[in-house]
Design an enzyme around this catalytic site. Structure first.
Site, PDB file in Angstrom:
ATOM      1  N   ARG A 212       0.451  -2.869   8.328  1.00 25.83           N
ATOM      2  CA  ARG A 212       0.142  -1.631   7.620  1.00 25.83           C
ATOM      3  C   ARG A 212      -1.067  -1.013   8.307  1.00 25.83           C
ATOM      4  O   ARG A 212      -2.143  -1.626   8.373  1.00 25.83           O
ATOM      5  CB  ARG A 212      -0.156  -1.897   6.145  1.00 25.83           C
ATOM      6  CG  ARG A 212       1.020  -2.412   5.339  1.00 25.83           C
ATOM      7  CD  ARG A 212       2.135  -1.393   5.177  1.00 25.83           C
ATOM      8  NE  ARG A 212       1.697  -0.190   4.497  1.00 25.83           N
ATOM      9  CZ  ARG A 212       1.688  -0.016   3.176  1.00 25.83           C
ATOM     10  NH1 ARG A 212       2.057  -1.010   2.382  1.00 25.83           N
ATOM     11  NH2 ARG A 212       1.311   1.116   2.638  1.00 25.83           N
TER      12      ARG A 212
ATOM     13  N   ASP B 155      -0.612   1.275  -8.346  1.00 30.54           N
ATOM     14  CA  ASP B 155       0.635   1.971  -8.018  1.00 30.54           C
ATOM     15  C   ASP B 155       1.792   1.170  -8.590  1.00 30.54           C
ATOM     16  O   ASP B 155       2.729   0.773  -7.890  1.00 30.54           O
ATOM     17  CB  ASP B 155       0.774   2.141  -6.507  1.00 30.54           C
ATOM     18  CG  ASP B 155       1.753   3.249  -6.120  1.00 30.54           C
ATOM     19  OD1 ASP B 155       2.361   3.851  -7.035  1.00 30.54           O
ATOM     20  OD2 ASP B 155       1.919   3.503  -4.918  1.00 30.54           O
TER      21      ASP B 155
ATOM     22  N   ASN C 283       7.788  -0.021  -5.739  1.00 27.86           N
ATOM     23  CA  ASN C 283       6.903  -0.835  -4.906  1.00 27.86           C
ATOM     24  C   ASN C 283       7.195  -2.324  -5.064  1.00 27.86           C
ATOM     25  O   ASN C 283       6.344  -3.163  -4.748  1.00 27.86           O
ATOM     26  CB  ASN C 283       5.439  -0.556  -5.253  1.00 27.86           C
ATOM     27  CG  ASN C 283       4.950   0.744  -4.642  1.00 27.86           C
ATOM     28  OD1 ASN C 283       5.476   1.199  -3.624  1.00 27.86           O
ATOM     29  ND2 ASN C 283       3.950   1.339  -5.253  1.00 27.86           N
TER      30      ASN C 283
ATOM     31  N   ASP D 238       2.107  -2.532  -1.789  1.00 26.05           N
ATOM     32  CA  ASP D 238       1.305  -1.303  -1.903  1.00 26.05           C
ATOM     33  C   ASP D 238       0.163  -1.447  -2.914  1.00 26.05           C
ATOM     34  O   ASP D 238       0.262  -1.027  -4.065  1.00 26.05           O
ATOM     35  CB  ASP D 238       2.191  -0.109  -2.267  1.00 26.05           C
ATOM     36  CG  ASP D 238       3.061   0.336  -1.103  1.00 26.05           C
ATOM     37  OD1 ASP D 238       2.954  -0.279  -0.028  1.00 26.05           O
ATOM     38  OD2 ASP D 238       3.843   1.274  -1.271  1.00 26.05           O
TER      39      ASP D 238
ATOM     40  N   GLU E 113      -3.039  -0.220  -2.297  1.00 27.08           N
ATOM     41  CA  GLU E 113      -4.146   0.637  -1.875  1.00 27.08           C
ATOM     42  C   GLU E 113      -4.844   1.337  -3.038  1.00 27.08           C
ATOM     43  O   GLU E 113      -5.976   1.813  -2.886  1.00 27.08           O
ATOM     44  CB  GLU E 113      -3.662   1.677  -0.859  1.00 27.08           C
ATOM     45  CG  GLU E 113      -2.606   2.627  -1.364  1.00 27.08           C
ATOM     46  CD  GLU E 113      -1.879   3.303  -0.212  1.00 27.08           C
ATOM     47  OE1 GLU E 113      -2.180   2.995   0.950  1.00 27.08           O
ATOM     48  OE2 GLU E 113      -1.000   4.124  -0.491  1.00 27.08           O
TER      49      GLU E 113
END
Length: 373
Positions: free
Chosen positions: A75, A239, A244, A257, A259
């Site tokens: 990533r 998220d 996801n 995910d 972040e």
């Protein structure tokens, strides 16, 4: 911004093809970088998925060292010239969160091999993680029509729903401090800090794009309705949506995910999962399609979470509206990005850049959920 249910590539809007990396150059950079960490590595072909995201970039590659083959994912943080969706990409912080979740729960997160903060190898910081196989509920077209999710049986979707709630409940047992996050004294403090950060994100977004009267009205509403929640702040995925999650036999095989991970109220994650499904359901309604109205329903998720965690969710009207506000800022940024890349024109009314404008307006007016009952 209008929704065209017949479009096959509308998910590619604001996805800048000309910013994608050259696979051969990436392979060379990874080969050189990996040689400083393991003996005599061999990096195979690098694959850049066509469905790559609009925040950090995903690179798939195979590598061999110590006589073993490794299927890996990198990533990579976006460069400024790619007009990133978010102002900051702290991949090292994501690695700490994922490791904390892996160390203290049974949530299936990818194993983080390395977090590289030096941008010299690939031009940006990056994470290298193990690759997990599974099916992802698609965003394009939305999973609630014409997908393996909509083709599944009610029992199979019930398994997806129950196990997704279990993922949230497990994540919320992780000490945010153990994940390297600053932790406000209470969930109420965390909510107010999170709103302040979102206001900063909105101001950053509007430096290069238009301001939204709707979002600004929403911030006033949030300030007036933010709950004084005395419960402890927990680790929030940030998220939290089934898009996801990699599923294998309708059960989570990988949770991705991280972040947007933060310290917050449990309801922030739960409401995000509820709202993102409603976002797709409203698209289905607009397109005259049946959607999946019996899946991920607000009351069902709330009851399941209370049973699994022992915590009865509160203030869901506030938290689902807050989720809609956060998504509106992201949509505004993505639409601004599309204008930057010449994929759309700047409309006279900036609120029309928010795909779920009507939903957010109804939530602010207190009519959205009533209309669904």
């Amino acid at each position: 911004m209008t929704i065209d249910p017949d479009a096959t590539d509308h998910g590619e809007v604001a996805r800048p093809h000309d910013s994608r990396r050259d696979p051969a150059a990436v392979r060379t950079g990874l080969q050189r970088w990996l040689a400083g960490r393991v003996p005599d590595p061999v990096v195979g072909d690098v694959h850049i998925p066509e469905s790559n995201g609009m925040s950090s970039e995903t690179l798939l590659f195979d590598a061999r060292w110590d006589g073993a083959d490794h299927r890996l994912v990198a990533r990579v943080a976006p460069v400024d010239s790619a007009v990133p969706v978010f102002p900051r990409y702290d991949l090292d912080a994501q690695a700490r969160v994922m490791r904390a979740v892996a160390d203290t729960t049974a949530v299936p997160v990818p194993h983080v091999h390395w977090s590289e903060t030096d941008p010299s190898a690939l031009g940006s910081p990056f994470l290298v993680m193990s690759r997990i196989d599974g099916l992802v509920p698609p965003d394009v077209m939305p999973y609630n029509f014409g997908s393996w999710v909509s083709d599944a049986t009610d029992e199979q979707r019930a398994t997806m729903q129950a196990t997704a709630v279990d993922v949230l409940a497990q994540i919320h047992t992780v000490d945010p401090a153990a994940a390297g996050l600053d932790t406000p004294p209470t969930a109420g403090d965390a909510i107010r800090a999170h709103i302040a950060a979102q206001r900063g994100y909105y101001e950053w977004t509007t430096r290069t794009g238009p301001r939204s009267p709707l979002i600004e009205r929403a911030f006033t509403w949030l300030d007036e309705h933010a709950p004084d929640d005395p419960n402890p702040a927990v680790l929030c995925w940030g998220d939290a949506r089934i898009g996801n999650i990699l599923f294998d036999d309708f059960r989570p095989a990988g949770v991705l995910d991280w972040e947007l991970a933060t310290a917050g109220a449990r309801e922030m994650d739960l409401a995000w999962m509820i709202f993102l499904h409603r976002f797709f359901e409203d698209i289905a309604t607009t397109a005259g399609l049946p959607g999946l109205p019996g899946f991920l329903r607000r009351d069902d998720l709330t009851d399941a979470y209370a049973l699994r965690s022992g915590h009865a969710p509160e203030h869901l009207d506030f938290h689902t509206c807050y989720a809609a506000v956060q998504h509106a800022i992201i949509m505004l940024r993505i639409a601004t990005r599309a204008v930057h890349y010449g994929q759309s024109e700047q409309p006279d009314d900036p609120d029309s850049m928010i795909m779920h404008r009507a939903t957010l307006e109804a939530m602010l007016d207190g009519t959205y959920w009533k209309a669904l009952t």
